[in-house]
Design a protein around this motif. Structure first.
Motif, mmCIF file in Angstrom:
data_model
loop_
_atom_site.group_PDB
_atom_site.id
_atom_site.type_symbol
_atom_site.label_atom_id
_atom_site.label_comp_id
_atom_site.label_asym_id
_atom_site.label_seq_id
_atom_site.Cartn_x
_atom_site.Cartn_y
_atom_site.Cartn_z
ATOM 1 N N VAL A 108 -9.043 14.263 3.819
ATOM 2 C CA VAL A 108 -8.208 13.173 4.314
ATOM 3 C C VAL A 108 -8.907 11.868 3.941
ATOM 4 N N THR A 109 -8.139 10.884 3.517
ATOM 5 C CA THR A 109 -8.689 9.554 3.251
ATOM 6 C C THR A 109 -7.734 8.530 3.851
ATOM 7 N N ASP A 110 -7.841 7.293 3.450
ATOM 8 C CA ASP A 110 -6.883 6.291 3.903
ATOM 9 C C ASP A 110 -6.296 5.576 2.690
ATOM 10 N N SER A 111 -5.276 4.783 2.933
ATOM 11 C CA SER A 111 -4.525 4.190 1.818
ATOM 12 C C SER A 111 -5.367 3.233 0.985
ATOM 13 N N THR A 112 -6.453 2.697 1.544
ATOM 14 C CA THR A 112 -7.258 1.751 0.770
ATOM 15 C C THR A 112 -8.090 2.432 -0.309
ATOM 16 N N ALA A 113 -8.072 3.773 -0.372
ATOM 17 C CA ALA A 113 -8.710 4.475 -1.498
ATOM 18 C C ALA A 113 -7.950 4.197 -2.793
ATOM 19 N N ASP A 114 -6.702 3.729 -2.666
ATOM 20 C CA ASP A 114 -5.878 3.326 -3.821
ATOM 21 C C ASP A 114 -5.742 4.435 -4.866
ATOM 22 N N GLY B 210 -3.531 17.745 -3.101
ATOM 23 C CA GLY B 210 -3.424 18.097 -1.682
ATOM 24 C C GLY B 210 -4.275 17.222 -0.775
ATOM 25 N N ILE B 211 -4.364 15.936 -1.098
ATOM 26 C CA ILE B 211 -5.183 14.998 -0.320
ATOM 27 C C ILE B 211 -4.263 14.095 0.504
ATOM 28 N N GLN B 212 -4.494 14.034 1.800
ATOM 29 C CA GLN B 212 -3.713 13.149 2.661
ATOM 30 C C GLN B 212 -4.344 11.757 2.702
ATOM 31 N N ALA B 213 -3.506 10.720 2.715
ATOM 32 C CA ALA B 213 -3.989 9.339 2.871
ATOM 33 C C ALA B 213 -3.271 8.708 4.060
ATOM 34 N N VAL B 214 -4.023 8.329 5.071
ATOM 35 C CA VAL B 214 -3.458 7.690 6.260
ATOM 36 C C VAL B 214 -3.319 6.195 5.970
ATOM 37 N N VAL C 23 5.365 -5.661 10.215
ATOM 38 C CA VAL C 23 4.224 -4.794 9.933
ATOM 39 C C VAL C 23 4.675 -3.742 8.916
ATOM 40 N N TYR C 24 3.914 -3.610 7.830
ATOM 41 C CA TYR C 24 4.257 -2.689 6.744
ATOM 42 C C TYR C 24 3.144 -1.657 6.542
ATOM 43 N N ARG C 25 3.521 -0.427 6.211
ATOM 44 C CA ARG C 25 2.532 0.591 5.862
ATOM 45 C C ARG C 25 2.098 0.404 4.410
ATOM 46 N N ASP C 26 0.790 0.318 4.216
ATOM 47 C CA ASP C 26 0.204 0.130 2.885
ATOM 48 C C ASP C 26 0.680 1.216 1.925
ATOM 49 N N TRP C 27 1.088 0.802 0.737
ATOM 50 C CA TRP C 27 1.566 1.676 -0.342
ATOM 51 C C TRP C 27 2.914 2.328 -0.054
ATOM 52 N N GLU C 28 3.364 2.336 1.201
ATOM 53 C CA GLU C 28 4.618 3.028 1.523
ATOM 54 C C GLU C 28 5.783 2.064 1.715
ATOM 55 N N GLU C 29 5.492 0.886 2.254
ATOM 56 C CA GLU C 29 6.575 -0.040 2.600
ATOM 57 C C GLU C 29 6.439 -1.426 1.975
ATOM 58 N N ALA D 76 -1.676 -3.004 -1.238
ATOM 59 C CA ALA D 76 -1.315 -4.235 -0.527
ATOM 60 C C ALA D 76 -2.385 -4.668 0.472
ATOM 61 N N VAL D 77 -3.075 -3.705 1.111
ATOM 62 C CA VAL D 77 -4.104 -4.080 2.091
ATOM 63 C C VAL D 77 -5.288 -4.738 1.393
#
Length: 280
Positions: free
Chosen positions: A6-12, A22-26, A36-42, A262-263
């Motif tokens: 698992v990682t987060d969206s700032t891993a870009d 199969g890697i999740q990004a929160v 308020v927007y979700r990074d990379w999604e919105e 975006a973040v």
């Protein structure tokens, strides 16, 4: 033991690549214009820049909540025994703290790792972890390698303006470069998870030459180097530097060229370029 990543969206990391591996990004969040927007999604980085150009207040960003991570870990543990959760520097974001709070709900089943990096500095660690796990490495073996990468890697980047870093409160030790003369390009790095000044040069070309000189000093004598190039807004911003690095005479292979999300872009602004590298 099967380990999920698992990682987060700032891993870009590109969505298609994450899905393939199969890697999740929160996602982290961008707060802009009362929404308020979700990074990379919105929201895209260019939408952030456009809104700022037309007079919108500078964006702010926020980390995922512990609940966001709990959902991700629950999902990951459906098909794995353990989760390795790799995230943006704790000195740049509260994301690690949220992940650690969430991990308390899964005693002994989640390991949170602070990359002390951002963007593809996180992404390169996630990809290396996946590579090692796929080859049968143990969790401790992977963590040992991640600690090595964290202690020994190369990172340099430059921004068109320090204003985004300043307004976002992430300028760190690069504060000394504020107010420099017109035409002076700041050269930045991350040191122990914080943005620091690595130099300055007069003009774009000189800045790239300085970055290349630093890279050669770091890379000389290494057998194999993997490079991860990044840009904010337009890919063309990094093309010249990439060509210089790949033609440096060092044993460099390009693994990925990716756009800042975006973040991260909310803190660096348009026209940012640079790269991370590590050696094998």
């Amino acid at each position: 033991m099967k380990v999920a990543l698992v990682t987060d969206s700032t891993a870009d990391l590109p969505k298609a690549l994450r899905e393939e591996l199969g890697i999740q990004a929160v996602p982290l969040y961008v707060n802009l214009g009362g929404r308020v927007y979700r990074d990379w999604e919105e929201i895209t980085p260019n939408e952030v820049f456009q809104k700022v150009r037309v007079g919108e207040a500078f964006p702010t960003t926020s980390q995922p909540s512990p609940e966001d991570f709990i959902r991700a870990y629950e999902n990951a543990l459906k098909g794995a025994d353990h989760v390795l959760s790799i995230h943006i520097s704790a000195r740049l974001s509260g994301t690690v703290q949220s992940a650690e709070l969430a991990a308390q709900n899964f005693p002994g089943r989640v390991t949170v790792f602070d990359s002390q990096g951002a963007s593809l500095g996180i992404g390169m660690m996630v990809l290396r972890a996946h590579e090692l796990l796929s080859a049968g490495a143990s969790l401790e073996g992977v963590l040992e390698e991640l600690r090595r990468l964290r202690a020994d890697h190369f990172v340099r980047f430059s921004v068109a303006t320090l204003e985004f870093l300043k307004r976002g409160g992430r300028i760190g030790g690069a504060q000394a470069l504020l107010g420099t003369l017109l035409g002076i390009k700041p050269i930045l790095t991350l040191k122990e998870g914080r943005v620091e000044a690595a130099g300055r040069a007069r003009g774009e070309r000189k800045a790239k030459e300085e970055i290349l000189k630093d890279f050669k000093a770091w890379g000389t004598g290494r057998k194999r180097i993997r490079a991860f190039f990044l840009y904010g807004g337009e890919e063309g911003a990094v093309e010249e530097l990439k060509a210089m690095v790949l033609q440096s005479g060092l044993p460099v292979e390009e693994v990925l060229t990716g756009e800042l999300g975006a973040v991260i872009s909310s803190h660096t602004g348009p026209g940012t370029y640079g790269f991370y590298a590590y050696s094998l």
